[in-house]
Design an enzyme around this catalytic site. Structure first.
Site, short mmCIF file in Angstrom:
data_model
loop_
_atom_site.label_atom_id
_atom_site.label_comp_id
_atom_site.label_asym_id
_atom_site.label_seq_id
_atom_site.Cartn_x
_atom_site.Cartn_y
_atom_site.Cartn_z
N ASP A 57 -25.64 1.18 -125.56
CA ASP A 57 -26.73 1.37 -126.52
C ASP A 57 -28.03 0.89 -125.88
O ASP A 57 -28.22 -0.30 -125.63
CB ASP A 57 -26.45 0.59 -127.80
CG ASP A 57 -27.47 0.87 -128.89
OD1 ASP A 57 -28.66 0.53 -128.69
OD2 ASP A 57 -27.08 1.42 -129.93
N THR A 105 -22.73 10.77 -140.53
CA THR A 105 -23.04 12.18 -140.29
C THR A 105 -23.58 12.43 -138.88
O THR A 105 -23.63 13.58 -138.44
CB THR A 105 -24.08 12.67 -141.30
OG1 THR A 105 -25.32 11.97 -141.07
CG2 THR A 105 -23.62 12.41 -142.73
N ARG A 125 -29.93 6.88 -136.72
CA ARG A 125 -28.80 7.81 -136.81
C ARG A 125 -27.81 7.32 -137.85
O ARG A 125 -27.30 6.21 -137.77
CB ARG A 125 -28.12 7.95 -135.45
CG ARG A 125 -27.00 8.99 -135.44
CD ARG A 125 -26.50 9.27 -134.05
NE ARG A 125 -25.94 8.09 -133.39
CZ ARG A 125 -25.30 8.14 -132.22
NH1 ARG A 125 -25.19 9.29 -131.58
NH2 ARG A 125 -24.82 7.05 -131.69
N ASP A 161 -30.07 -1.85 -127.86
CA ASP A 161 -29.46 -3.17 -127.80
C ASP A 161 -29.63 -3.80 -126.43
O ASP A 161 -29.88 -5.01 -126.31
CB ASP A 161 -27.97 -3.07 -128.15
CG ASP A 161 -27.72 -2.88 -129.64
OD1 ASP A 161 -28.61 -3.22 -130.43
OD2 ASP A 161 -26.65 -2.36 -129.99
#
Length: 216
Positions: free
Chosen positions: A207, A115, A111, A210
């Site tokens: 996340d 944006t 990602r 992670d």
């Protein structure tokens, strides 16, 4: 949490008590990497059970220790699990424990943090993917752009039987995905409240990549 009664018809929230319990443990900030990985694998196995409950079967003749009988087995080609890298591997691994004969494909997307749009960097899929039921997995459906892009790539590759599975979804991501692919059933363990300004699911679990791999 989102009101499940307002979800699109193609969205299924897996509400099994074991799934809900393990997801709560998964969310907690103090859950260690090894425990997070184990819980993700266990939830994924339970999800695979729900995703495959309507697989076609046929009868075959077998011999038990007592007699010959007609018994049910899965019909057609084995299905395919496609992981959206890297975090999708944490879901695919759990599903493979229940579906060890499944083919496995990978789509690499990251990602863009400016944006929030997906950028493809890797793709490896079975050649006969068009003949198989394809389960696309990614722990988090946040903005929905990566999942929608992955499904579009798979359709371009010939896949016609697609399902998407995630641990958590945001309403914004569900809207993007179901609008882009109204023909693809979506399975999730929970629909959370919303995305924050960084595109993270709230309350979420952080996340997923992670936490699966201990990289933060």
């Amino acid at each position: 949490m989102a009101d499940n009664t307002t979800l699109p018809a193609q969205v299924t929230v897996i509400g099994h008590p074991l799934v809900r319990h393990k997801l709560t443990l998964l969310r907690q900030v103090g859950t260690a990497t090894s425990e997070f990985r184990r819980l993700a694998r266990e939830i994924s196995l339970l999800m695979a059970y729900e995703l495959t409950r309507d697989l076609p079967i046929e009868l075959t003749e077998i011999e038990t220790p007592l007699e010959v009988m007609q018994a049910p087995i899965l019909a057609g080609k084995k299905l395919c699990i496609v992981s959206i890298l890297r975090a999708g591997n944490g879901i695919a691994d759990g599903m493979l424990e229940l579906l060890p004969s499944a083919r496995v494909g990978h789509v690499g997307l990251f990602r863009d943090h400016e944006t929030l749009r997906p950028v493809e960097y890797y793709r490896k899929l079975p050649e006969d993917i068009g003949d198989r039921l394809v389960i696309v997995v990614d722990p988090m459906l946040a903005t929905g752009h990566s999942a929608a892009a992955a499904l579009a790539l798979l359709k371009q590759a010939g896949a016609t039987q697609l399902r998407f599975a995630c641990l958590l979804a945001a309403p914004e991501g569900l809207e993007v995905l179901t609008r882009a692919h109204p023909d693809v059933p979506v399975f999730t363990c929970a629909v959370d409240r919303q995305l924050d300004e960084r595109g993270y699911i709230r309350p979420g679990l952080g996340d997923a990549g992670d936490r699966l791999y201990g990289t933060k």
